[in-house]
Design a protein around this motif. Sequence first.
Motif, PDB file in Angstrom:
ATOM      1  N   ARG A  85       0.834  -1.192   0.000  1.00 36.63           N
ATOM      2  CA  ARG A  85       0.000   0.000   0.000  1.00 36.63           C
ATOM      3  C   ARG A  85       0.871   1.245   0.000  1.00 36.63           C
ATOM      4  O   ARG A  85       2.032   1.226   0.420  1.00 36.63           O
ATOM      5  CB  ARG A  85      -0.943   0.026   1.200  1.00 36.63           C
ATOM      6  N   ILE A  86       0.275   2.334  -0.457  1.00 36.44           N
ATOM      7  CA  ILE A  86       0.890   3.652  -0.358  1.00 36.44           C
ATOM      8  C   ILE A  86      -0.181   4.608   0.145  1.00 36.44           C
ATOM      9  O   ILE A  86      -1.331   4.548  -0.303  1.00 36.44           O
ATOM     10  CB  ILE A  86       1.496   4.102  -1.705  1.00 36.44           C
ATOM     11  N   THR A  87       0.181   5.433   1.128  1.00 39.42           N
ATOM     12  CA  THR A  87      -0.768   6.349   1.764  1.00 39.42           C
ATOM     13  C   THR A  87      -0.300   7.782   1.602  1.00 39.42           C
ATOM     14  O   THR A  87       0.888   8.078   1.751  1.00 39.42           O
ATOM     15  CB  THR A  87      -0.940   6.015   3.258  1.00 39.42           C
ATOM     16  N   PHE A  88      -1.243   8.668   1.313  1.00 40.83           N
ATOM     17  CA  PHE A  88      -0.972  10.085   1.121  1.00 40.83           C
ATOM     18  C   PHE A  88      -1.767  10.911   2.125  1.00 40.83           C
ATOM     19  O   PHE A  88      -2.927  10.593   2.416  1.00 40.83           O
ATOM     20  CB  PHE A  88      -1.370  10.528  -0.294  1.00 40.83           C
ATOM     21  N   LEU A  89      -1.168  11.982   2.597  1.00 42.39           N
ATOM     22  CA  LEU A  89      -1.838  12.981   3.420  1.00 42.39           C
ATOM     23  C   LEU A  89      -2.048  14.227   2.580  1.00 42.39           C
ATOM     24  O   LEU A  89      -1.087  14.744   1.980  1.00 42.39           O
ATOM     25  CB  LEU A  89      -0.996  13.324   4.644  1.00 42.39           C
ATOM     26  N   ALA A  90      -3.293  14.721   2.522  1.00 45.21           N
ATOM     27  CA  ALA A  90      -3.583  15.944   1.780  1.00 45.21           C
ATOM     28  C   ALA A  90      -3.089  17.150   2.570  1.00 45.21           C
ATOM     29  O   ALA A  90      -3.546  17.396   3.685  1.00 45.21           O
ATOM     30  CB  ALA A  90      -5.071  16.057   1.503  1.00 45.21           C
ATOM     31  N   GLU A  91      -2.154  17.892   1.981  1.00 47.00           N
ATOM     32  CA  GLU A  91      -1.656  19.125   2.599  1.00 47.00           C
ATOM     33  C   GLU A  91      -2.545  20.313   2.270  1.00 47.00           C
ATOM     34  O   GLU A  91      -2.555  21.309   3.002  1.00 47.00           O
ATOM     35  CB  GLU A  91      -0.227  19.400   2.130  1.00 47.00           C
ATOM     36  N   GLU A  92      -3.276  20.229   1.181  1.00 45.84           N
ATOM     37  CA  GLU A  92      -4.200  21.262   0.724  1.00 45.84           C
ATOM     38  C   GLU A  92      -5.472  20.574   0.232  1.00 45.84           C
ATOM     39  O   GLU A  92      -5.449  19.389  -0.101  1.00 45.84           O
ATOM     40  CB  GLU A  92      -3.586  22.073  -0.435  1.00 45.84           C
ATOM     41  N   PRO A  93      -6.592  21.288   0.173  1.00 46.90           N
ATOM     42  CA  PRO A  93      -7.778  20.695  -0.450  1.00 46.90           C
ATOM     43  C   PRO A  93      -7.466  20.314  -1.891  1.00 46.90           C
ATOM     44  O   PRO A  93      -6.890  21.113  -2.642  1.00 46.90           O
ATOM     45  CB  PRO A  93      -8.812  21.821  -0.375  1.00 46.90           C
ATOM     46  N   CYS A  94      -7.820  19.115  -2.285  1.00 50.75           N
ATOM     47  CA  CYS A  94      -7.449  18.676  -3.621  1.00 50.75           C
ATOM     48  C   CYS A  94      -8.409  17.614  -4.138  1.00 50.75           C
ATOM     49  O   CYS A  94      -9.208  17.045  -3.380  1.00 50.75           O
ATOM     50  CB  CYS A  94      -6.009  18.165  -3.652  1.00 50.75           C
ATOM     51  N   LEU A  95      -8.331  17.370  -5.421  1.00 49.26           N
ATOM     52  CA  LEU A  95      -9.043  16.275  -6.071  1.00 49.26           C
ATOM     53  C   LEU A  95      -7.995  15.286  -6.568  1.00 49.26           C
ATOM     54  O   LEU A  95      -7.064  15.666  -7.278  1.00 49.26           O
ATOM     55  CB  LEU A  95      -9.869  16.785  -7.247  1.00 49.26           C
ATOM     56  N   VAL A  96      -8.135  14.026  -6.170  1.00 50.72           N
ATOM     57  CA  VAL A  96      -7.222  12.966  -6.588  1.00 50.72           C
ATOM     58  C   VAL A  96      -8.001  12.001  -7.477  1.00 50.72           C
ATOM     59  O   VAL A  96      -9.079  11.534  -7.095  1.00 50.72           O
ATOM     60  CB  VAL A  96      -6.643  12.219  -5.382  1.00 50.72           C
ATOM     61  N   ALA A  97      -7.470  11.712  -8.661  1.00 53.66           N
ATOM     62  CA  ALA A  97      -8.073  10.734  -9.562  1.00 53.66           C
ATOM     63  C   ALA A  97      -7.084   9.608  -9.811  1.00 53.66           C
ATOM     64  O   ALA A  97      -5.885   9.858  -9.986  1.00 53.66           O
ATOM     65  CB  ALA A  97      -8.476  11.383 -10.886  1.00 53.66           C
ATOM     66  N   VAL A  98      -7.570   8.381  -9.793  1.00 56.96           N
ATOM     67  CA  VAL A  98      -6.714   7.222 -10.033  1.00 56.96           C
ATOM     68  C   VAL A  98      -7.347   6.326 -11.090  1.00 56.96           C
ATOM     69  O   VAL A  98      -8.572   6.227 -11.192  1.00 56.96           O
ATOM     70  CB  VAL A  98      -6.436   6.411  -8.754  1.00 56.96           C
ATOM     71  N   SER A  99      -6.479   5.678 -11.880  1.00 54.18           N
ATOM     72  CA  SER A  99      -6.902   4.753 -12.918  1.00 54.18           C
ATOM     73  C   SER A  99      -6.109   3.471 -12.772  1.00 54.18           C
ATOM     74  O   SER A  99      -4.885   3.503 -12.645  1.00 54.18           O
ATOM     75  CB  SER A  99      -6.657   5.367 -14.303  1.00 54.18           C
ATOM     76  N   THR A 100      -6.786   2.325 -12.767  1.00 51.85           N
ATOM     77  CA  THR A 100      -6.096   1.037 -12.765  1.00 51.85           C
ATOM     78  C   THR A 100      -5.644   0.764 -14.202  1.00 51.85           C
ATOM     79  O   THR A 100      -6.464   0.533 -15.087  1.00 51.85           O
ATOM     80  CB  THR A 100      -7.009  -0.089 -12.259  1.00 51.85           C
ATOM     81  N   CYS A 101      -4.336   0.804 -14.411  1.00 45.48           N
ATOM     82  CA  CYS A 101      -3.775   0.802 -15.762  1.00 45.48           C
ATOM     83  C   CYS A 101      -4.031  -0.532 -16.455  1.00 45.48           C
ATOM     84  O   CYS A 101      -3.765  -1.598 -15.887  1.00 45.48           O
ATOM     85  CB  CYS A 101      -2.279   1.087 -15.693  1.00 45.48           C
ATOM     86  N   PRO A 102      -4.508  -0.502 -17.728  1.00 47.41           N
ATOM     87  CA  PRO A 102      -4.762  -1.740 -18.457  1.00 47.41           C
ATOM     88  C   PRO A 102      -3.569  -2.231 -19.273  1.00 47.41           C
ATOM     89  O   PRO A 102      -3.672  -3.268 -19.932  1.00 47.41           O
ATOM     90  CB  PRO A 102      -5.909  -1.334 -19.398  1.00 47.41           C
ATOM     91  N   SER A 103      -2.449  -1.500 -19.249  1.00 47.74           N
ATOM     92  CA  SER A 103      -1.339  -1.800 -20.154  1.00 47.74           C
ATOM     93  C   SER A 103      -0.342  -2.782 -19.550  1.00 47.74           C
ATOM     94  O   SER A 103      -0.475  -3.216 -18.402  1.00 47.74           O
ATOM     95  CB  SER A 103      -0.640  -0.508 -20.576  1.00 47.74           C
ATOM     96  N   ALA A 104       0.709  -3.100 -20.307  1.00 50.18           N
ATOM     97  CA  ALA A 104       1.622  -4.188 -19.959  1.00 50.18           C
ATOM     98  C   ALA A 104       2.417  -3.941 -18.685  1.00 50.18           C
ATOM     99  O   ALA A 104       2.903  -4.894 -18.071  1.00 50.18           O
ATOM    100  CB  ALA A 104       2.590  -4.435 -21.110  1.00 50.18           C
TER     101      ALA A 104
END
Length: 221
Positions: free
Chosen positions: A179-198
């Motif tokens: 796992r990797i965990t992030f702390l938001a230092e500022e209000p933000c929008l985070v988007a993630v995509s599960t990559c379909p590539s090799a």
Amino acid sequence: MTTYQDDQPVGYTVKLAPASSEAFPLAAGQTLSVILDDGPQVLDMLVFGTERHGERFSASHTRMRHGTRLTTGHQLISNSPHERALLTITLDTLHERDYDSDRSLHGHDILYPPCSRPYRSRRYGLDSNGCFENLTAAIVAYGFSERDVHDPFNLFMRTGIDAHGALGFAPSAAVTGDRITFLAEEPCLVAVSTCPSASSGDPRSVSVHTGLQTPPKGSTS
């Protein structure tokens, strides 16, 4: 997407299916954790500051400050003229296994752009969406468009630069439970995509736990 309230004090865990995406608005002080449920899976991640117009994660400013091997304690820096920390990495279980002396391969990538439909057509002969298109779908519910998709932070993607200056990637060193965990230092929008590539091998599902008290809107999975 499956969303459920789990046993952590506050928040939701979102189960991302293979080749899907989701966006998460975070307040300053909230955390976001990406957890591998079923072996290695690369995720492309975008970050936007939501209090300053045009502020977003800058791979180049982050590389300049921390180099190319990001891990616990490093921060994701925004673009000029802002140049401030949006997220801090507070936990990275992969970093002890992410180094290869022959190619200087690193466990999280800050060099590659998101894969895209044109890239997948050229490289694999496939006419299907990549992370660029999937990330676009995730952020439109928050007023963004494809023109806002920036160079991402690629989680669990093992990349490096060889002696001749060429970029390359290898199978991820991540394992189930990393796992990797992030702390938001500022209000933000985070988007993630599960990559379909090799770079991911066989696409897998991933869990994302956030401090959100309600499920994210605009689900794309």
